[in-house]
Write a protein that holds these residues in place. Structure first.
Motif, PDB file in Angstrom:
ATOM      1  N   THR A  73      18.856  -0.190  -2.770  1.00 45.89           N
ATOM      2  CA  THR A  73      17.531  -0.318  -2.155  1.00 45.89           C
ATOM      3  C   THR A  73      17.026   0.989  -1.560  1.00 45.89           C
ATOM      4  N   LEU A  74      17.654   2.111  -1.908  1.00 43.97           N
ATOM      5  CA  LEU A  74      17.302   3.380  -1.290  1.00 43.97           C
ATOM      6  C   LEU A  74      15.842   3.767  -1.535  1.00 43.97           C
ATOM      7  N   SER A  75      15.344   3.461  -2.722  1.00 39.78           N
ATOM      8  CA  SER A  75      13.983   3.871  -3.055  1.00 39.78           C
ATOM      9  C   SER A  75      12.939   2.837  -2.654  1.00 39.78           C
ATOM     10  N   ALA A  76      13.394   1.678  -2.210  1.00 42.41           N
ATOM     11  CA  ALA A  76      12.456   0.587  -1.917  1.00 42.41           C
ATOM     12  C   ALA A  76      12.050   0.518  -0.454  1.00 42.41           C
ATOM     13  N   GLY A  77      12.863   1.081   0.428  1.00 43.16           N
ATOM     14  CA  GLY A  77      12.603   0.950   1.860  1.00 43.16           C
ATOM     15  C   GLY A  77      12.196   2.265   2.492  1.00 43.16           C
ATOM     16  N   PRO A  78      12.418   2.407   3.799  1.00 41.63           N
ATOM     17  CA  PRO A  78      12.117   3.661   4.499  1.00 41.63           C
ATOM     18  C   PRO A  78      12.846   4.838   3.856  1.00 41.63           C
ATOM     19  N   SER A  79      12.284   6.029   4.019  1.00 42.41           N
ATOM     20  CA  SER A  79      12.830   7.195   3.324  1.00 42.41           C
ATOM     21  C   SER A  79      14.195   7.619   3.839  1.00 42.41           C
ATOM     22  N   VAL A  80      14.498   7.290   5.118  1.00 43.78           N
ATOM     23  CA  VAL A  80      15.762   7.718   5.715  1.00 43.78           C
ATOM     24  C   VAL A  80      16.643   6.505   5.998  1.00 43.78           C
ATOM     25  N   THR A  81      17.900   6.595   5.570  1.00 45.53           N
ATOM     26  CA  THR A  81      18.900   5.561   5.830  1.00 45.53           C
ATOM     27  C   THR A  81      20.038   6.173   6.636  1.00 45.53           C
ATOM     28  N   VAL A  82      20.313   5.602   7.818  1.00 42.89           N
ATOM     29  CA  VAL A  82      21.428   6.046   8.651  1.00 42.89           C
ATOM     30  C   VAL A  82      22.527   4.994   8.564  1.00 42.89           C
ATOM     31  N   ILE A  83      23.722   5.427   8.212  1.00 42.20           N
ATOM     32  CA  ILE A  83      24.869   4.514   8.100  1.00 42.20           C
ATOM     33  C   ILE A  83      25.892   4.879   9.163  1.00 42.20           C
ATOM     34  N   ASP A  84      26.104   3.974  10.109  1.00 47.16           N
ATOM     35  CA  ASP A  84      27.090   4.161  11.166  1.00 47.16           C
ATOM     36  C   ASP A  84      28.410   3.569  10.668  1.00 47.16           C
TER      37      ASP A  84
END
Length: 253
Positions: A73-84
């Motif tokens: 879903t990287l291209s479908a949502g907000p441009s930045v994804t933070v993974i903790d």
């Protein structure tokens, strides 16, 4: 189409303030108007989600279905994804990213990939750098010395640190200062982002009644943290213009 940005925050040791760094990143992006989503891998109960419930989803990164939930879903949502990333799972998580072809996509420029590696005070923590070095091709690698828990990096001499640090090309180090203990505890009790605590707001943006003194400590500390993010040009990394609200001005009410 905007190139997706993935930021992994992790450590192979617990208790080094990993989630605190994730929280400051989410506040920083919010203040700079960067659309961001987050994944908390402390399944089934997530610490990050407690502070940022509207943009955070709890996942188990060891399962294929949840890996799909994040990376398909990287291209479908907000441009930045933070993974903790859950303590102890940084190296296995990076190995999974290699196995699914994510690291190759980062190397080829399809994805902007960064790792914030939170270091502990021991030589064993430096050994983690050697473990992660093999996964860092195509990634921007940040080594974070986090003093939030009054950590003393007493076991390191500079020559030893440099011998590990220079193993990774273009690695950048950051220093996160200590926050007053009582101020930190009050933010924990309030269960709000640092930015809302500074602005004297509750979880749903309602007016709160936090201590003026403790808000001041958090405001000052957050401004220092964000100055480190400005120094490494974090907004450039995620393709956003700089010039959002400062931590200091955001609390002036």
């Amino acid at each position: 189409m905007v190139k997706p940005v993935v930021i992994v925050v992790g450590a192979d040791k617990g208790g080094v303030g990993k989630t605190t760094i994730s929280r400051t990143l989410l506040d920083y992006f919010s203040a700079n108007n960067v659309p961001t989503r987050a994944f908390d891998t402390e399944s089934p109960r997530g610490t990050l989600r407690r502070f940022h419930p509207d943009i955070t989803e709890i996942v188990d990164m060891t399962t294929t279905s949840d890996q799909m939930k994040i990376f398909d879903t990287l291209s479908a949502g907000p441009s930045v994804t933070v993974i903790d990333v859950r303590a102890g799972l940084l190296s296995p998580a990076l190995a999974s990213l290699r196995d699914i072809g994510f690291l190759d996509a980062a190397k080829s420029g399809q994805i902007t990939f960064s790792v914030f590696h939170i270091l502990g005070p021991s030589i064993a923590s430096l050994d983690e750098i050697a473990e992660t070095a093999g996964f860092m091709g195509g990634a921007k690698y940040f080594l974070v010395k986090n003093f939030i828990n009054d950590t003393q990096f007493f076991q390191w001499d500079q020559a030893t640190y440099n011998s590990y640090f220079h193993r990774i090309k273009d690695a950048t180090d950051l220093t996160i200062p200590k926050l007053n203990e009582m101020a930190y505890e009050q933010v924990e009790v309030a269960s709000v982002p640092f930015l809302k605590f500074v602005a004297n707001k509750g979880p749903r943006d309602e007016a709160a009644n936090y201590s003026f003194v403790l808000r001041g400590y958090v405001r000052h500390w957050l401004a220092n943290v964000w100055s480190e993010f400005d120094r490494i040009k974090l907004t450039d990394l995620v393709g956003a213009p700089a010039g959002g609200k400062s931590a200091r001005s955001s609390g002036e009410k």
